[in-house]
Design a protein around this motif. Structure first.
Motif, PDB file in Angstrom:
ATOM      1  N   ASP A  75       0.775  -1.235   0.030  1.00 25.75           N
ATOM      2  CA  ASP A  75       0.149  -0.175  -0.020  1.00 25.75           C
ATOM      3  C   ASP A  75       0.879   1.411   0.067  1.00 25.75           C
ATOM      4  OD1 ASP A  75       1.000   0.230   2.483  1.00 25.75           O
ATOM      5  OD2 ASP A  75      -0.804  -0.363   3.694  1.00 25.75           O
ATOM      6  N   ASP A  76       0.327   2.645   0.045  1.00 31.40           N
ATOM      7  CA  ASP A  76       0.904   3.659  -0.189  1.00 31.40           C
ATOM      8  C   ASP A  76       2.270   3.849   0.973  1.00 31.40           C
ATOM      9  OD1 ASP A  76       1.550   6.143  -1.543  1.00 31.40           O
ATOM     10  OD2 ASP A  76       0.657   7.188   0.127  1.00 31.40           O
ATOM     11  N   ARG A  77       1.593   3.596   2.076  1.00 29.83           N
ATOM     12  CA  ARG A  77       2.452   3.484   3.516  1.00 29.83           C
ATOM     13  C   ARG A  77       3.741   2.660   3.311  1.00 29.83           C
ATOM     14  NH1 ARG A  77      -0.168   3.143   9.036  1.00 29.83           N
ATOM     15  NH2 ARG A  77      -0.273   5.436   9.007  1.00 29.83           N
ATOM     16  N   THR A  78       3.292   1.264   3.088  1.00 34.19           N
ATOM     17  CA  THR A  78       4.556   0.472   2.748  1.00 34.19           C
ATOM     18  C   THR A  78       5.400   0.731   1.930  1.00 34.19           C
ATOM     19  OG1 THR A  78       2.956  -1.160   3.499  1.00 34.19           O
ATOM     20  CG2 THR A  78       4.853  -2.317   2.273  1.00 34.19           C
ATOM     21  N   ALA A  79       4.987   1.323   0.535  1.00 29.32           N
ATOM     22  CA  ALA A  79       5.712   1.743  -0.529  1.00 29.32           C
ATOM     23  C   ALA A  79       6.561   2.748  -0.045  1.00 29.32           C
ATOM     24  CB  ALA A  79       4.844   2.274  -1.566  1.00 29.32           C
ATOM     25  N   GLN A  80       6.089   3.882   0.731  1.00 29.25           N
ATOM     26  CA  GLN A  80       6.762   5.081   1.133  1.00 29.25           C
ATOM     27  C   GLN A  80       7.963   4.857   1.899  1.00 29.25           C
ATOM     28  OE1 GLN A  80       6.639   8.051  -0.195  1.00 29.25           O
ATOM     29  NE2 GLN A  80       4.864   7.725  -1.372  1.00 29.25           N
ATOM     30  N   ASN A  81       7.694   3.869   2.971  1.00 24.44           N
ATOM     31  CA  ASN A  81       8.551   3.451   3.902  1.00 24.44           C
ATOM     32  C   ASN A  81       9.892   2.572   3.110  1.00 24.44           C
ATOM     33  OD1 ASN A  81       7.283   4.371   6.158  1.00 24.44           O
ATOM     34  ND2 ASN A  81       6.295   2.507   6.589  1.00 24.44           N
ATOM     35  N   LEU A  82       9.392   1.759   2.143  1.00 22.66           N
ATOM     36  CA  LEU A  82      10.439   1.175   1.281  1.00 22.66           C
ATOM     37  C   LEU A  82      11.460   2.164   0.564  1.00 22.66           C
ATOM     38  CD1 LEU A  82      11.931  -1.414   0.485  1.00 22.66           C
ATOM     39  CD2 LEU A  82       9.935  -1.795  -1.452  1.00 22.66           C
ATOM     40  N   VAL A  83      10.808   2.895  -0.008  1.00 23.86           N
ATOM     41  CA  VAL A  83      11.375   4.039  -0.899  1.00 23.86           C
ATOM     42  C   VAL A  83      12.195   4.727  -0.069  1.00 23.86           C
ATOM     43  CG1 VAL A  83      11.164   5.875  -2.313  1.00 23.86           C
ATOM     44  CG2 VAL A  83       9.742   4.091  -2.616  1.00 23.86           C
ATOM     45  N   SER A  84      11.724   5.241   0.998  1.00 22.16           N
ATOM     46  CA  SER A  84      12.743   6.037   2.184  1.00 22.16           C
ATOM     47  C   SER A  84      13.849   5.091   2.450  1.00 22.16           C
ATOM     48  CB  SER A  84      11.907   6.415   3.275  1.00 22.16           C
ATOM     49  OG  SER A  84      12.591   7.010   4.179  1.00 22.16           O
ATOM     50  N   ASP A  85      13.800   4.040   2.891  1.00 27.57           N
ATOM     51  CA  ASP A  85      14.827   2.915   3.214  1.00 27.57           C
ATOM     52  C   ASP A  85      15.880   2.939   1.906  1.00 27.57           C
ATOM     53  OD1 ASP A  85      13.551   2.630   5.905  1.00 27.57           O
ATOM     54  OD2 ASP A  85      12.918   0.662   5.192  1.00 27.57           O
ATOM     55  N   LEU A  86      15.192   2.843   0.648  1.00 27.96           N
ATOM     56  CA  LEU A  86      15.922   2.432  -0.457  1.00 27.96           C
ATOM     57  C   LEU A  86      17.037   3.809  -0.844  1.00 27.96           C
ATOM     58  CD1 LEU A  86      13.741   0.240  -2.917  1.00 27.96           C
ATOM     59  CD2 LEU A  86      15.590  -0.358  -1.377  1.00 27.96           C
ATOM     60  N   VAL A  87      16.169   4.808  -0.477  1.00 22.28           N
ATOM     61  CA  VAL A  87      16.888   6.237  -0.569  1.00 22.28           C
ATOM     62  C   VAL A  87      18.104   6.466   0.121  1.00 22.28           C
ATOM     63  CG1 VAL A  87      16.833   8.591  -0.531  1.00 22.28           C
ATOM     64  CG2 VAL A  87      14.988   7.417  -1.666  1.00 22.28           C
ATOM     65  N   ASP A  88      17.854   5.978   1.712  1.00 19.84           N
ATOM     66  CA  ASP A  88      18.843   6.135   2.566  1.00 19.84           C
ATOM     67  C   ASP A  88      19.907   5.160   2.280  1.00 19.84           C
ATOM     68  OD1 ASP A  88      17.285   7.877   3.990  1.00 19.84           O
ATOM     69  OD2 ASP A  88      16.701   6.358   5.622  1.00 19.84           O
ATOM     70  N   ALA A  89      19.616   3.842   1.601  1.00 22.31           N
ATOM     71  CA  ALA A  89      20.704   2.867   1.366  1.00 22.31           C
ATOM     72  C   ALA A  89      21.302   3.199  -0.079  1.00 22.31           C
ATOM     73  CB  ALA A  89      20.196   1.451   1.205  1.00 22.31           C
ATOM     74  N   ASP A  90      21.140   4.351  -0.841  1.00 16.47           N
ATOM     75  CA  ASP A  90      21.540   4.568  -1.999  1.00 16.47           C
ATOM     76  C   ASP A  90      21.461   3.867  -3.131  1.00 16.47           C
ATOM     77  OD1 ASP A  90      22.825   7.249  -0.943  1.00 16.47           O
ATOM     78  OD2 ASP A  90      24.421   6.083  -0.504  1.00 16.47           O
ATOM     79  N   ILE A  91      20.243   3.010  -3.164  1.00 22.10           N
ATOM     80  CA  ILE A  91      19.779   2.205  -3.871  1.00 22.10           C
ATOM     81  C   ILE A  91      18.805   2.784  -4.988  1.00 22.10           C
ATOM     82  CG2 ILE A  91      18.306   0.333  -4.443  1.00 22.10           C
ATOM     83  CD1 ILE A  91      19.470  -1.239  -1.659  1.00 22.10           C
ATOM     84  N   VAL A  92      18.126   4.061  -4.382  1.00 18.22           N
ATOM     85  CA  VAL A  92      17.182   4.714  -5.137  1.00 18.22           C
ATOM     86  C   VAL A  92      17.466   6.173  -5.027  1.00 18.22           C
ATOM     87  CG1 VAL A  92      14.700   5.626  -5.257  1.00 18.22           C
ATOM     88  CG2 VAL A  92      15.135   3.160  -4.923  1.00 18.22           C
ATOM     89  N   THR A  93      17.294   6.814  -6.363  1.00 16.76           N
ATOM     90  CA  THR A  93      17.691   8.230  -6.186  1.00 16.76           C
ATOM     91  C   THR A  93      16.571   9.032  -6.658  1.00 16.76           C
ATOM     92  OG1 THR A  93      19.928   7.733  -7.353  1.00 16.76           O
ATOM     93  CG2 THR A  93      19.053  10.255  -7.571  1.00 16.76           C
ATOM     94  N   LEU A  94      16.039  10.041  -5.818  1.00 22.29           N
ATOM     95  CA  LEU A  94      15.034  10.887  -6.134  1.00 22.29           C
ATOM     96  C   LEU A  94      15.411  12.074  -7.171  1.00 22.29           C
ATOM     97  CD1 LEU A  94      13.881  11.656  -2.593  1.00 22.29           C
ATOM     98  CD2 LEU A  94      12.642  10.310  -4.240  1.00 22.29           C
ATOM     99  N   VAL A  95      14.698  12.391  -8.308  1.00 24.50           N
ATOM    100  CA  VAL A  95      14.959  13.264  -9.162  1.00 24.50           C
ATOM    101  C   VAL A  95      13.998  14.207  -9.143  1.00 24.50           C
ATOM    102  CG1 VAL A  95      15.802  13.731 -11.532  1.00 24.50           C
ATOM    103  CG2 VAL A  95      16.607  11.501 -10.711  1.00 24.50           C
ATOM    104  N   ALA A  96      14.123  15.287  -8.198  1.00 22.71           N
ATOM    105  CA  ALA A  96      13.234  16.185  -8.086  1.00 22.71           C
ATOM    106  C   ALA A  96      12.541  16.934  -9.124  1.00 22.71           C
ATOM    107  CB  ALA A  96      13.500  17.178  -6.906  1.00 22.71           C
TER     108      ALA A  96
END
Length: 96
Positions: A37-58
């Protein structure tokens, strides 16, 4: 000319091997994504950003999954993709 020796017949072994391989393939592809769900996705994405697996391109409003180079405009899409990607790598033995 007599037929093949029934004691040398390995077709049953091969069939069993194929069944086991298919079962492993099904296990790898049956990753449960229905609970993202949205909350689970946001938590996972946040963790992946912290781990440098995902990059946000604002400026483009996208998320880039760095290991695969895949771009997403939705956290849920990224979370589902990452779960499947991780399961596939684990099934291939690359996640070790």
């Amino acid at each position: 000319m007599p037929g093949p020796d029934p004691h040398d017949d390995t077709s049953r072994d091969y069939e069993q091997f194929e069944k086991e391989q298919l079962a492993q393939d099904r296990d790898a592809t049956d990753v449960d994504t229905a609970d993202v769900d949205d909350r689970t996705a946001q938590n996972l994405v946040s963790d992946l950003v912290d781990a440098d697996i995902v990059t946000l391109v604002a400026e483009d409003q996208v998320l880039v999954h760095e290991p695969s180079g895949t771009t997403f405009d939705s956290a849920i899409q990224l979370a589902v993709f990452h779960r499947g990607w991780t399961a596939g790598r684990d099934a291939d033995g690359e996640g070790e």
